[in-house]
Design an enzyme around this catalytic site. Sequence first.
Site, short mmCIF file in Angstrom:
data_model
loop_
_atom_site.label_atom_id
_atom_site.label_comp_id
_atom_site.label_asym_id
_atom_site.label_seq_id
_atom_site.Cartn_x
_atom_site.Cartn_y
_atom_site.Cartn_z
NE ARG A 298 -20.94 23.46 2.01
CZ ARG A 298 -19.68 22.61 1.69
NH1 ARG A 298 -19.11 23.11 0.77
NH2 ARG A 298 -19.76 21.28 1.79
CE1 TYR B 255 -24.20 50.50 1.28
CE2 TYR B 255 -22.71 48.50 1.12
CZ TYR B 255 -23.91 49.17 1.73
OH TYR B 255 -24.63 48.57 2.42
CG ASP C 65 -21.64 47.67 -6.70
OD1 ASP C 65 -22.59 47.41 -7.33
OD2 ASP C 65 -21.65 47.95 -5.70
CE LYS D 131 -29.47 47.52 -2.34
NZ LYS D 131 -28.51 46.44 -1.75
#
Length: 383
Positions: A49, A102, A175, A200
């Site tokens: 982690r 978005y 972004d 993406k």
Amino acid sequence: MPQGFNTRSIHVGQTSEPTTGAVVPPIYLSSTFQQEVPGTPLNGFEYSRCDNPTRTSLQENLASLEGGLLAYSFASGMAAEDAFFRAVLKPGDHIVLGNDAYGGSYRAIEQVYGPWGVTNSCIDFTDLTSVEEVIKSTKPRVVRIETPTNPLMTIVDIEGVSTIAHKHGALVLVDNTFATPALQRPIELGADVVLHSTTKYLGGHSDVVGGAIVLSDAGLAEKVAQIQNWLGAISSPFDAYLTMRGIKTLGVRMERHSSNALALAERFENHKAVERVLYPGLASHPGHDIAKRQMSLFGGMMSMQLVGGVKAAESLLTNTKLFTLAPSLGGVESLIEHPGLMTHHSVEGTALEVPANLVRISVGIEDIDDLIEDLAQALDSLL
């Protein structure tokens, strides 16, 4: 001499495994790491982690490609964005974002951070005079930019907005999911932070979900690193490996995505069933000149508004054969979707509502003649 983009995409963070000489480094699936001395992790790795060698390789690569200082990889793009906002915001802070941002990001800002006392303004980033007025009056902590925007393909002048934001003490987040660092590098244009849904184009094969934050400031990066560690929305080792594998071909894929999208945009801009094509590579696009200045190519995303309204949009979506009806974007295969019904329904009834006749197309890397033939027959069926 600095190495080129494609060289770095293949080699940064990737070194041969020393024991066997394996060219592709192993995937480190271990959740924990042995210590020879209590409290002294070997090479800094203690618990996955906190840090994991596979995730570290991806993060080093992302920082290099975006021209940032440090990068952090997360389980999704929304997890990455959330980690950044948690790291920098407090009650009473303000966010300025685009009026065609978005929908998922707007939903988080409005419905998650809003009840915590974080306010927001949604503005038209193409009007720099208005941008300065809003930023001056609201004194935001963060100015959040998308360019090209999702799904209206608006182009924002990163350098122009960043100059205004910094003048008034705001951080600038961009972004860069649609353009990727292969085509656009916001930090070089003045941004402080770059956000990616690595699901993406970076992953590129529709087989992995992830996100990343890339930062240019060490102090800010430390805050994001703490949130990544403390809250644990990390990318798994296997997801980091898949993303890294995708990045190796990012440059050549983006060239093909871009050339295919431009060919489709030019071919169908004047089709009788099409009201308008939204693609920054077209000279008719209002942001074309800015896109030429800050992007090397125009990307693989385009949208169309259809003459026949929502019924025409729904009909088109069910009449394509190569263009698969599915949400998401950026894979090697071409996808088509209706934002208002699928990916952006959360902003229905707000200033960010998407036109009902809009379809969004993620243009893949198939042979262009096949893509033209498929879209032509689907559009012709609307006449």
